[in-house]
Scaffold this motif. Structure first.
Motif, short mmCIF file in Angstrom:
data_model
loop_
_atom_site.label_atom_id
_atom_site.label_comp_id
_atom_site.label_asym_id
_atom_site.label_seq_id
_atom_site.Cartn_x
_atom_site.Cartn_y
_atom_site.Cartn_z
N PRO A 113 0.66 -1.39 -0.18
CA PRO A 113 0.09 -0.20 -0.24
C PRO A 113 0.93 1.27 0.07
N THR A 117 -0.65 2.86 -3.23
CA THR A 117 -1.99 3.73 -2.84
C THR A 117 -1.65 4.61 -2.79
N ASP A 123 -5.83 4.23 -6.68
CA ASP A 123 -5.45 3.14 -5.63
C ASP A 123 -4.95 1.80 -6.42
N ARG A 125 -5.56 -2.56 -4.92
CA ARG A 125 -5.81 -2.79 -3.62
C ARG A 125 -5.17 -4.67 -4.26
#
Ligand code: ATP
Ligand code: ATP
Ligand code: MG
Ligand code: MG
Ligand code: MG
Ligand code: MG
Length: 287
Positions: A113, A117, A123, A125
């Motif tokens: 992350p 992100t 972002d 994931r």
């Protein structure tokens, strides 16, 4: 633990300790990263976030395992070099490889992350079932020359692949070719041909591509001991170290070396490790 009738199964376990007094290289490689790149939209030919993440995970592995003197990474692989005197896990291959692979993977997932992100793009994931995993192997190199040849092999591979990938993706992204056409065009070409295609068709001078992509990443402990001219900097640094923690007579050199290694700053550089210069300036790495 009391003996039980089941104890005998212990003897099915085979010894796998690696040859003494040899440089151990544990190389890990991403499993199915071709597919993983597509799933998570890695930029082609080089996604900087992914490389930064690999490097961050490698630094974390080195911080966790002071016996590692150097690491070299490119694409989805990383080679970790354990010092030839390393005694960690009695040099058992399965212990060393599994510890490196799982430590690397744990940090890769934990740090994902941080790199994927909150950036300029959306972002990214991680989603089941395509999670990043790695395989690993250990190989022993008996001489410094063999070890340096191994690392040179990986860095040459980096160069060859990056030149190919840079040209291939220029043809696809800027030249409007599909992957079949680009593959066909590059079949049988030499480095000079690819440099020429990049320059004449796309005004790209390969030499000006980022060093991170051309050279890969070298991670090492920077003691800042030696300047190119050669001076007593090494002793000065050692003296400074001793001020912080005076050595006792009983403290073995190996032990204090280990402490110094553990305290040293871990740096990532994108430089040539084929020529002598890198090694000449950092004599502590392979001694
Ligand atoms: P295997 O499980 O056998 O290793 P693989 O699909 O991972 O299969 P590799 O030979 O390891 O095959 O190739 C790694 C792939 O991931 C290559 O296609 C490479 O271009 C891609 N890749 C790795 N890192 C990056 C990156 N930072 N940016 C873009 N592509 C990357
Ligand atoms: P090594 O790195 O040598 O394996 P270790 O500290 O992990 O060292 P183990 O022999 O593997 O040593 O022991 C695992 C320890 O973790 C034991 O003390 C065990 O009681 C504890 N432990 C593991 N799982 C649990 C759990 N679910 N709840 C409480 N304690 C646990
Ligand atoms: Mg593989
Ligand atoms: Mg792979
Ligand atoms: Mg690979
Ligand atoms: Mg345990």
């Amino acid at each position: 633990m009391a003996n039980s009738k089941y104890e005998y199964v212990r003897f099915f376990e085979q010894p796998d300790s690696l040859l003494p007094n040899t440089w151990i290289v544990v190389r890990i490689d991403g499993r199915g990263f071709t597919k993983l790149c597509a799933q998570y939209g890695f930029e082609k030919p080089n996604d900087k976030r992914a490389i930064d993440l690999m490097n961050a995970a490698a630094k974390a592995v080195m911080a966790d395992l002071p016996d590692i003197v150097l690491a070299y990474g490119v694409s989805d692989e990383y080679s970790f070099v354990f010092h030839k005197t390393c005694q960690l896990f009695e040099r058992r291959a399965s212990k060393l490889v599994s510890t490196v692979v799982s430590t690397f993977t744990a940090f890769y997932l934990h740090l994902w992350p941080t790199f994927f992100t909150g950036g300029l793009v959306d972002d990214v994931r991680l989603v089941v079932p395509l999670l990043p995993t790695f395989d690993g192997r250990a190989v022993c190199y008996p001489s410094v020359q063999n070890l340096r040849d191994y690392l040179s092999w990986r860095q040459v591979d980096c160069h060859i692949n990056n030149l190919y990938n840079t040209t291939f993706w220029a043809l696809v992204q800027k030249g409007g070719m599909d992957s079949v056409e680009a593959t066909e065009l590059l079949k049988g070409t030499f480095s000079a041909d690819k440099n020429e295609i990049l320059f004449s068709r796309f005004q790209i001078n390969y030499n000006n591509e980022p060093e991170m992509y051309k050279k890969g990443s070298v991670v090492f402990r920077d003691y800042e001991l030696v300047n190119p001219a050669g001076s007593n900097a090494a002793q000065t640094a050692e003296a400074a170290d001793n001020v912080a923690e005076p050595p006792t007579v009983s403290k073995s050199k190996a032990e204090s070396d280990k402490k110094r290694r553990a305290k040293a700053r871990i740096t990532v550089e994108h430089i040539d490790i084929i020529k002598d210069e890198f090694w000449d300036r950092r004599p502590w790495l392979l001694t």
